[in-house]
Design a protein around this motif. Structure first.
Motif, PDB file in Angstrom:
ATOM      1  N   THR A  53       0.809  -1.643  -0.047  1.00 12.64           N
ATOM      2  CA  THR A  53       0.206   0.224  -0.026  1.00 12.64           C
ATOM      3  C   THR A  53       1.160   1.121   0.298  1.00 12.64           C
ATOM      4  OG1 THR A  53      -1.905  -0.811   1.614  1.00 12.64           O
ATOM      5  CG2 THR A  53      -1.898   1.597   1.377  1.00 12.64           C
ATOM      6  N   ILE A  54       2.036   1.288   0.839  1.00 11.94           N
ATOM      7  CA  ILE A  54       2.919   2.571   0.799  1.00 11.94           C
ATOM      8  C   ILE A  54       3.664   2.730  -0.351  1.00 11.94           C
ATOM      9  CG2 ILE A  54       4.896   3.307   1.780  1.00 11.94           C
ATOM     10  CD1 ILE A  54       4.225   1.849   4.644  1.00 11.94           C
ATOM     11  N   TRP A  60       2.592   1.627  -3.489  1.00 17.23           N
ATOM     12  CA  TRP A  60       1.328   2.113  -4.969  1.00 17.23           C
ATOM     13  C   TRP A  60       0.825   2.962  -4.832  1.00 17.23           C
ATOM     14  CZ3 TRP A  60       0.538  -3.972  -4.530  1.00 17.23           C
ATOM     15  CH2 TRP A  60       0.989  -5.088  -5.243  1.00 17.23           C
ATOM     16  N   THR A  61       1.012   3.409  -3.273  1.00 19.78           N
ATOM     17  CA  THR A  61       0.309   4.749  -2.809  1.00 19.78           C
ATOM     18  C   THR A  61       0.371   5.944  -3.637  1.00 19.78           C
ATOM     19  OG1 THR A  61      -0.249   4.784  -1.130  1.00 19.78           O
ATOM     20  CG2 THR A  61      -0.678   6.748  -1.488  1.00 19.78           C
ATOM     21  N   GLY A 110      -2.656   6.467  -5.639  1.00 14.42           N
ATOM     22  CA  GLY A 110      -3.288   6.628  -5.115  1.00 14.42           C
ATOM     23  C   GLY A 110      -3.247   5.786  -3.758  1.00 14.42           C
ATOM     24  N   PHE A 111      -4.197   6.442  -2.281  1.00 17.73           N
ATOM     25  CA  PHE A 111      -4.185   5.769  -1.181  1.00 17.73           C
ATOM     26  C   PHE A 111      -5.315   4.293  -1.368  1.00 17.73           C
ATOM     27  CE2 PHE A 111      -6.154   4.671   2.947  1.00 17.73           C
ATOM     28  CZ  PHE A 111      -4.685   4.019   3.347  1.00 17.73           C
ATOM     29  N   SER A 112      -6.691   4.637  -1.904  1.00 14.61           N
ATOM     30  CA  SER A 112      -7.599   3.860  -1.503  1.00 14.61           C
ATOM     31  C   SER A 112      -7.666   2.984  -2.558  1.00 14.61           C
ATOM     32  CB  SER A 112      -8.861   4.686  -1.894  1.00 14.61           C
ATOM     33  OG  SER A 112      -9.048   4.739  -3.427  1.00 14.61           O
ATOM     34  N   LYS A 113      -7.134   2.989  -4.213  1.00 12.59           N
ATOM     35  CA  LYS A 113      -6.606   1.761  -4.845  1.00 12.59           C
ATOM     36  C   LYS A 113      -5.236   1.594  -4.314  1.00 12.59           C
ATOM     37  CE  LYS A 113      -6.671   1.065  -9.992  1.00 12.59           C
ATOM     38  NZ  LYS A 113      -6.396   1.671 -10.964  1.00 12.59           N
ATOM     39  N   ALA A 114      -4.263   2.092  -4.281  1.00  6.93           N
ATOM     40  CA  ALA A 114      -3.027   1.426  -3.294  1.00  6.93           C
ATOM     41  C   ALA A 114      -3.431   0.520  -2.176  1.00  6.93           C
ATOM     42  CB  ALA A 114      -2.031   2.407  -3.320  1.00  6.93           C
ATOM     43  N   LEU A 115      -4.345   0.535  -0.786  1.00  2.39           N
ATOM     44  CA  LEU A 115      -5.186  -0.608  -0.190  1.00  2.39           C
ATOM     45  C   LEU A 115      -5.557  -1.464  -0.714  1.00  2.39           C
ATOM     46  CD1 LEU A 115      -5.408  -0.492   2.585  1.00  2.39           C
ATOM     47  CD2 LEU A 115      -7.134   0.865   2.309  1.00  2.39           C
TER      48      LEU A 115
END
Length: 450
Positions: free
Chosen positions: A147-148, A150-151, A155-160
């Motif tokens: 997640t960190i 790919w943020t 972006g955070f939501s898609k990376a999460l």
């Protein structure tokens, strides 16, 4: 009443076979729903069945691109099948029972013993608890790192979402990914070929998921126990040897191939070589185009896929322990010795016979399916052999044949993935009639060999 009685008369292998089959059918039905498809129209049932089989058997072969062909609902169905298929439906059922403080019955313990290929039921529930804790912890840590990383790109939501999804897929050695688009399907992790973080975390997940939960448990306890079982020593040493040897051979074969690692700098070449050596251990992800590799590299990957992961893991193949026993048996025969000794421990004859039997059954299955597909699919022999071995070993790597399979080819590959996930022995025990103990032995005979 009769149905209930018949169920309780079923053997553990039969329960495992029917359990996995039921999960696959349920998954296929969910994936055929219109809101599971990105187009809003139901995908053909055979394609949904193929995807559900591949996900439940943690393979990764796909006839349609996962990232661009399915909605979030469809993708969640797929990753749920991967988690259940990787850990085993009985493990998930045990989790529910533990949460609700229900007692694990003797029948359920027998099925768990069969699922994890254990010699006895002693400590089986304790092992399941550890399996669940280790799996969820490792997946959570990897999801945070993904997640960190790919943020910055997504972006955070898609990376999460991507982080959690791919952590589950990689740890369970499934090989599914969401990076494909309508214009560029089936890309896997090729966009991150030079990315150390993504490569390292993915390889760590693949290796941890492939060495088996028993080995993982012993390795964690090593600081206090200061000992490893023969099984763990064999798994760890052979896994390390195959990864290093595989990376070296791929590095040599592909060094000047500009379609794979030839255009990368030295660090990129080494990183890509190691990833392509780790992923045939039944993972299925790739950072270079496997179809663009030289035939020598592709055939070598076939060998790595056939060997596969280790017993009690999320991976397939004949397993590293089986391969070790075969090599040790050959060396013992060449040296003229009688006992097969590994790490100063003598192997029982039944272990050797089981290793030979498993290898021959697997080899016969791969040969038979390859011959059948050679008559129905318009493709090169190496492509077909690669596909069949990938399906049997639940790897998921392909050199381009999967999307072009005929309906018969899809069904045959589905059956091969199913057989590879459960294992030839489990299927054989599930299908054979109940054996009665023999009351006599035939006289010994001699056959000239060699």
């Amino acid at each position: 009443m009769n149905r209930k009685l018949n169920f309780w008369q079923m053997t553990p292998p039969q329960i495992l076979v029917l359990g996995f089959a039921a999960i696959i059918v349920l998954g296929a039905c969910l994936l055929t729903l219109p809101f599971a498809s990105a187009t809003g129209q139901s995908i053909p049932f055979i394609d949904a069945l193929f995807t559900a089989t591949s996900a439940t058997c943690v393979t990764g072969l796909v006839v349609v691109d996962t990232g661009s062909s399915y909605t979030m609902f469809g993708q969640i169905v797929i990753v749920s099948l991967i988690q259940v298929g990787g850990l085993g439906f009985m493990t998930m059922a045990t989790l529910v029972a533990l949460v609700f403080r229900k007692k694990i019955t003797l029948k359920e313990r027998l099925v768990l013993q069969e699922a994890f290929n254990q010699g006895s039921m002693e400590g089986i529930v304790r092992l399941i608890r550890r399996v669940l804790i280790y799996s969820l912890t490792i997946e959570a840590i990897a999801a945070v790192i993904f997640t960190i990383r790919w943020t910055f790109d997504l972006g955070f939501s898609k990376a999460l979402y991507f982080g959690i999804w791919h952590a589950i897929s990689m740890f369970n050695n499934a090989g599914f990914d969401l990076f494909g688009t309508v214009d560029a399907p089936f890309v896997s992790l090729t966009g991150y070929v030079n990315d150390f973080v993504v490569n390292f975390v993915a390889m760590a997940l693949i290796v941890l998921g492939g060495i088996g939960f028993i080995v993982m448990s012993e390795a964690i306890d090593y600081r206090t126990t200061k000992r490893l079982s023969l099984h763990s020593k064999v798994v760890l040493s052979m896994t390390g040897l195959l990864i290093v040897l595989g990376a070296l051979i791929i590095f040599i074969f592909e060094y000047t191939n500009n379609r794979t690692i030839g255009s990368l700098d030295l660090g990129g070449k080494v990183l890509a070589s190691f990833f392509q050596s780790v992923t045939p251990r039944t993972a299925g992800a790739n950072t270079v185009d496997i179809g663009a590799m030289r035939q020598a590299s592709q055939f070598f990957i076939v060998i790595l896929m056939f060997i596969g992961a280790s017993p009690g893991s999320t991976g397939g193949g004949i397993k590293t322990t089986t391969f070790t026993i075969l090599i040790a048996a050959i060396v013992t025969m060449i040296r003229g010795k009688e006992d097969i000794v590994i790490f100063r421990s003598r192997l029982a004859k039944d272990r050797i016979l089981k290793a030979i039997t498993l290898t021959m059954m697997a080899l016969c299955l791969v040969i038979m399916v390859t011959m059948l597909l050679s008559t129905t699919e318009d493709s090169q022999f190496l492509k077909i052999l690669f596909e069949v071995t990938s399906a049997f070993a639940t790897v998921g790597l392909t050199i381009g044949l999967t999307p072009d399979l005929t309906t018969f080819g899809k069904i045959l590959i589905c059956l091969t993935m199913f057989a590879g996930r459960l294992g030839p022995f489990t299927l054989a025990y599930a299908l054979q009639p109940k054996q009665e103990k023999e009351l006599y032995r035939y006289p010994e005979g001699k056959i000239t060999i060699g």
